[in-house]
Structures are given as structure tokens and as C-alpha cells.
Design an enzyme around this catalytic site. Structure first.
Site, PDB file in Angstrom:
ATOM      1  N   CYS A 120      -2.297  22.815  11.557  1.00 27.26           N
ATOM      2  CA  CYS A 120      -2.638  22.276  12.864  1.00 27.26           C
ATOM      3  C   CYS A 120      -2.881  23.605  13.741  1.00 27.26           C
ATOM      4  CB  CYS A 120      -1.838  21.412  13.621  1.00 27.26           C
ATOM      5  SG  CYS A 120      -1.526  19.848  12.506  1.00 27.26           S
ATOM      6  N   HIS A 260      -2.234  21.772  20.942  1.00 25.75           N
ATOM      7  CA  HIS A 260      -2.664  20.905  20.018  1.00 25.75           C
ATOM      8  C   HIS A 260      -2.343  19.281  20.162  1.00 25.75           C
ATOM      9  CE1 HIS A 260      -3.036  19.226  16.112  1.00 25.75           C
ATOM     10  NE2 HIS A 260      -1.798  19.140  15.752  1.00 25.75           N
ATOM     11  N   ASN A 289      -4.539  12.661  16.084  1.00 25.19           N
ATOM     12  CA  ASN A 289      -4.496  14.133  15.635  1.00 25.19           C
ATOM     13  C   ASN A 289      -5.211  14.403  14.401  1.00 25.19           C
ATOM     14  OD1 ASN A 289      -3.408  16.529  14.607  1.00 25.19           O
ATOM     15  ND2 ASN A 289      -1.201  15.866  14.352  1.00 25.19           N
TER      16      ASN A 289
HETATM   17  N1  ACO Z   1       4.765   1.126  13.426  1.00 27.09           N
HETATM   18  C1  ACO Z   1       5.956   0.503  13.716  1.00 27.09           C
HETATM   19  N2  ACO Z   1       7.102   1.127  13.557  1.00 27.09           N
HETATM   20  C2  ACO Z   1       7.100   2.263  12.961  1.00 27.09           C
HETATM   21  C3  ACO Z   1       5.970   3.083  12.604  1.00 27.09           C
HETATM   22  C4  ACO Z   1       4.881   2.484  13.044  1.00 27.09           C
HETATM   23  N3  ACO Z   1       3.703   3.041  12.580  1.00 27.09           N
HETATM   24  N4  ACO Z   1       6.480   4.437  12.092  1.00 27.09           N
HETATM   25  C5  ACO Z   1       7.749   4.331  12.179  1.00 27.09           C
HETATM   26  N5  ACO Z   1       8.237   3.224  12.657  1.00 27.09           N
HETATM   27  C6  ACO Z   1       9.461   2.790  12.520  1.00 27.09           C
HETATM   28  C7  ACO Z   1      10.516   3.523  11.604  1.00 27.09           C
HETATM   29  O1  ACO Z   1      10.457   3.154  10.380  1.00 27.09           O
HETATM   30  C8  ACO Z   1      11.770   3.458  12.411  1.00 27.09           C
HETATM   31  O2  ACO Z   1      12.409   2.149  11.933  1.00 27.09           O
HETATM   32  P1  ACO Z   1      13.770   2.024  11.674  1.00 27.09           P
HETATM   33  O3  ACO Z   1      14.538   2.270  12.718  1.00 27.09           O
HETATM   34  O4  ACO Z   1      14.143   0.573  11.475  1.00 27.09           O
HETATM   35  O5  ACO Z   1      14.194   2.983  10.402  1.00 27.09           O
HETATM   36  C9  ACO Z   1      11.577   3.376  13.787  1.00 27.09           C
HETATM   37  O6  ACO Z   1      10.087   2.895  13.847  1.00 27.09           O
HETATM   38  C10 ACO Z   1      11.704   4.552  14.726  1.00 27.09           C
HETATM   39  O7  ACO Z   1      11.279   5.449  14.123  1.00 27.09           O
HETATM   40  P2  ACO Z   1      11.432   7.212  14.548  1.00 27.09           P
HETATM   41  O8  ACO Z   1      10.711   8.038  13.505  1.00 27.09           O
HETATM   42  O9  ACO Z   1      12.712   7.399  14.947  1.00 27.09           O
HETATM   43  O10 ACO Z   1      10.605   7.209  15.882  1.00 27.09           O
HETATM   44  P3  ACO Z   1      10.335   8.130  16.850  1.00 27.09           P
HETATM   45  O11 ACO Z   1      10.377   7.852  18.244  1.00 27.09           O
HETATM   46  O12 ACO Z   1      10.818   9.443  16.409  1.00 27.09           O
HETATM   47  O13 ACO Z   1       8.633   8.452  16.887  1.00 27.09           O
HETATM   48  C11 ACO Z   1       6.995   9.814  15.560  1.00 27.09           C
HETATM   49  C12 ACO Z   1       8.041   8.677  15.621  1.00 27.09           C
HETATM   50  C13 ACO Z   1       5.755   9.104  16.668  1.00 27.09           C
HETATM   51  C14 ACO Z   1       6.309  10.168  14.332  1.00 27.09           C
HETATM   52  C15 ACO Z   1       7.662  11.130  16.359  1.00 27.09           C
HETATM   53  O14 ACO Z   1       8.729  11.485  15.604  1.00 27.09           O
HETATM   54  C16 ACO Z   1       6.784  12.214  16.502  1.00 27.09           C
HETATM   55  O15 ACO Z   1       5.749  12.271  17.165  1.00 27.09           O
HETATM   56  N6  ACO Z   1       6.806  13.155  15.658  1.00 27.09           N
HETATM   57  C17 ACO Z   1       5.887  14.534  15.421  1.00 27.09           C
HETATM   58  C18 ACO Z   1       4.748  14.112  14.530  1.00 27.09           C
HETATM   59  C19 ACO Z   1       3.589  14.784  14.509  1.00 27.09           C
HETATM   60  O16 ACO Z   1       3.055  14.965  15.563  1.00 27.09           O
HETATM   61  N7  ACO Z   1       3.430  15.342  13.376  1.00 27.09           N
HETATM   62  C20 ACO Z   1       1.895  15.613  13.491  1.00 27.09           C
HETATM   63  C21 ACO Z   1       1.877  17.064  12.391  1.00 27.09           C
HETATM   64  S1  ACO Z   1       2.380  18.283  13.002  1.00 27.09           S
HETATM   65  C22 ACO Z   1       1.800  18.559  14.534  1.00 27.09           C
HETATM   66  O17 ACO Z   1       0.669  18.400  14.439  1.00 27.09           O
HETATM   67  C23 ACO Z   1       2.590  19.301  15.558  1.00 27.09           C
END
Ligand code: ACO
Length: 332
Positions: A120, A260, A289
Site C-alpha cells: 500500500c 492511504h 482500500n
Molecule cells: N462482517 C461481519 N463480521 C465480521 C466481518 C465482516 N465482514 N469481518 C470480521 N467479522 C467479525 C469477526 O469474525 C469477529 O467476530 P468474533 O468476535 O465472533 O470472532 C468480529 O467481527 C470482530 O472482529 P475484529 O477483527 O475484532 O473487528 P475490528 O473491530 O478489529 O475490525 C477490521 C476489523 C475492520 C479489519 C479492523 O481490524 C481494521 O480496520 N484493521 C486494519 C485492516 C486494514 O486496513 N488492512 C488493510 C491493509 S493494510 C493497510 O492498507 C494499511
């Protein structure tokens, strides 16, 4: 005051262009594919929809379209391009480079071409690389493109990842100009010890292309979401502060901050910590993204929206797999 030391030339972005595939995939559409909801996706990420390329539309096609648009914006012909860099983590093939395919598609026959892999952060790294080559006089005109067909590398059964990404491309044309500061020197870093937190592990020498590898799904993007979130917020915040300090500037000097476009919560958290929420540009709601494409697409749209005017400073900051990160300041 010149940005560059040792009589290097000042380099500016003289044109921008973008291309987004026609097909829109909304959060509601995703509800039909995986166990998710519009509400979950929007509240966690700020995303409403993303674009998905056609099967017969490759990363090089997205890149070529954005590249043509940027050249037209700059009033530069394809033959004038000396250097063509494509930043991507979703290339057409392992080799030749996607940049070589793009060269053929846009008829930039005088360019030398290569891909740059910094996930990214790729477009930001490529901008720095091209800027330095023009600054030294090695080349006159560069076309820097960030392009991704993320949809090919997503596991459409994994709700943790498939909802977060989209396809698209954005491009910059760079030339030496008489600008006072132009593209200022950036700050950059990497930490390979955290590579495992965000990667597409399969298909290379580490996990060669075998039936077992494919059955394990290692050809798809994998991510530890929470860890990535933490590192992205702290890494981008530090990069912003470091680049401001490097140039003896304060956040008040910056007209627009373009991070980003990974996730609205990441962007908002950085804006809040730096107290610049009012100047953080965001378009992640439309495109999700798009990895290396996100920064040039956002710059183009911020300029179109009048968020930066001639002479203004914009601060670009990125974070991605590797991990890789960086920031630079651009006089518009
Ligand atoms: N729909 C519904 N539920 C979901 C989904 C979805 N699409 N995805 C995950 N869940 C569930 C999980 O299974 C989990 O369930 P559980 O508690 O029963 O196990 C629950 O939601 C919570 O999951 P978390 O991972 O704790 O949710 P969080 O609040 O952390 O949000 C997210 C997840 C959005 C991925 C967050 O961690 C994030 O934004 N991370 C950064 C990721 C990113 O931007 N990556 C891009 C590449 S790197 C970059 O570009 C910088």
C-alpha cells in the site's frame, strides 16, 4: 528556498489521472456473498462500496487508463515519458513487469519500465524514486502509476478480508519545474519482521504453486486486522510528525492531509491524534482500500474537489504490507 540540496532540480507533479472499473459492488451485494452486513462494514471501515474490474480487465489495463488520463492532464505525450513505474501488489504476472505491459498499451516507447513492490506504500515509494531520478537529471519525465486488481487475490469466502478492498488505478506525471519546493524529500521506513501480519504468501518460492498450496488458500491475501490497524495508526502518525520536523514545518502549514485510504477509522484516528481532522481527505467510502492505487486516486480527487490550490502544501502518508511506511510533502 529550494527543497533540494546540492543543486538538484525541483520536481513537481504536473498531471494526475485515475481509472475506476465500472462495476460497483456495494456492502449489500457483499451480504449475498459472505456472512456480513452493511452496518458492520460501514461502522468498522466507513466503506459503502468498491469497484470490481471485469475478468478481461487486467491490472495493466487499469494502469494504462489512469496513465493516459494523467498524461492528457499534463499535456505530455506518451513518447516524452522516460521512466514508467507501476506500484502494485497485484501484477498481471510475476514477469514481465506490469509496467512493460502498460508501456505497450499507452505507446510510451521511449520509457524504461519496472514495477515497484511496497504494497500500500508503493505509490509513495515510486513517487520518491521517480522524483530523485528527475532531480539528478537522469531522466526528464516520469509516469508513476499505482494500480491494483485486488479482487483477483481476495478469498471471497473470507469475510475478514474480502469486504475491505477494491480495484482501481491512479497516476502522476512528474517533471522538473521552477517551483519553489515541488515534491519535497520524504521519510520512509520498513520492518520486515512484521511481514507475516499482512501478505499474499502463496505462489512464490516460499510456497510454490502446488495443489496443496491452492487448497490451503495461500494465493489469497491474509491479514491480522487488529495488529495491522494498530501499526497503521502509530506508523502513519509518526511519519507525518517526522516529515514535518524534517522540513521545519507545522501541521498548520499543510492545506490537505492525504493518508492511504485503508479504512475511515484509521484515517480518523490519525486526524484526531494530530488535531487535523478538518483537513484529512477521505474517499474510502466509494472505493474501499485500493492498496497502491489509493493515494494517487485520493490526490486526484482532492485536487478536483478544490482541497488544494496552486502553491498549497499537501502531506501524503502511507502504510502497508512489509511493513512499509512513509510520508512526503508536495507543493501543488
Ligand atoms: N462482517 C461481519 N463480521 C465480521 C466481518 C465482516 N465482514 N469481518 C470480521 N467479522 C467479525 C469477526 O469474525 C469477529 O467476530 P468474533 O468476535 O465472533 O470472532 C468480529 O467481527 C470482530 O472482529 P475484529 O477483527 O475484532 O473487528 P475490528 O473491530 O478489529 O475490525 C477490521 C476489523 C475492520 C479489519 C479492523 O481490524 C481494521 O480496520 N484493521 C486494519 C485492516 C486494514 O486496513 N488492512 C488493510 C491493509 S493494510 C493497510 O492498507 C494499511
Amino acid at each position: 528556498m529550494s527543497n533540494q540540496s546540492n543543486s538538484l532540480r525541483t520536481v513537481s507533479i504536473v498531471g494526475t489521472g485515475i481509472y475506476l472499473p465500472e462495476k460497483v459492488m456495494t456492502n449489500r451485494d457483499l451480504e449475498k456473498i459472505v456472512d456480513t452486513s452493511d452496518e458492520w462494514i460501514y461502522t468498522r471501515t466507513g466503506m459503502h462500496e468498491r469497484r470490481i474490474a471485469r475478468d478481461d480487465e487486467y491490472t495493466s489495463d487499469l494502469a494504462a487508463n489512469a496513465g493516459r488520463a494523467a498524461l492528457a492532464d499534463a499535456g505530455v505525450s506518451p513518447e516524452e515519458v522516460d521512466l514508467l513505474i507501476v506500484a502494485t501488489l497485484s501484477p498481471d504476472a510475476f514477469f514481465p513487469s506490469t509496467a512493460c505491459y502498460v508501456q505497450d498499451k499507452i505507446a510510451a516507447k521511449n520509457a524504461y519500465c519496472y514495477d515497484l513492490g511496497a504494497a500500500c506504500s508503493g505509490s509513495l515509494f515510486a513517487l520518491e524514486t521517480a522524483k530523485n531520478q528527475i532531480a539528478t537529471g537522469a531522466v526528464e519525465t516520469a509516469l508513476v502509476i499505482g494500480a491494483e486488481k485486488m479482487s483477483t487475490f481476495l478469498n471471497w469466502k473470507d469475510r475478514n478480508t474480502c469486504v475491505l478492498f477494491g480495484d482501481g488505478a491512479g497516476a502522476f506525471v512528474l517533471k522538473a519545474t521552477g517551483a519553489e519546493r515541488g515534491i519535497m524529500d520524504g521519510v520512509f521506513g520498513s520492518d520486515g519482521s512484521l511481514a507475516h501480519l499482512l501478505s499474499t504468501p502463496g505462489g512464490g518460492t516460499r510456497h510454490p504453486m502446488t495443489h496443496d498450496m491452492l487448497d490451503e488458500g495461500l494465493q489469497y491475501l491474509q491479514m491480522e486486522g487488529r495488529e495491522v490497524y494498530k501499526h497503521a495508526v502509530t506508523g502513519m502518525k509518526k511519519s507525518v510528525l517526522d516529515v514535518l520536523e524534517k522540513h521545519n514545518l507545522s501541521s498548520d502549514d499543510i492545506a490537505c492531509f492525504i493518508a492511504h485510504q485503508a479504512n475511515a477509522r484509521i484515517i480518523e484516528a490519525i486526524g484526531k491524534r494530530l488535531k487535523v481532522e478538518d483537513r484529512m481527505f477521505m474517499n474510502v467510502e466509494k472505493y474501499a482500500n485500493t492498496s497502491a492505487a489509493a493515494l494517487p486516486i485520493a490526490v486526484h480527487e482532492a485536487v478536483q474537489a478544490g482541497k488544494v490550490k496552486k502553491g498549497d502544501l499537501m502531506l501524503l502518508v502511507a502504510f502497508g504490507g512489509g511493513f512499509t511506511w512513509g510520508a512526503n510533502i508536495v507543493e501543488w
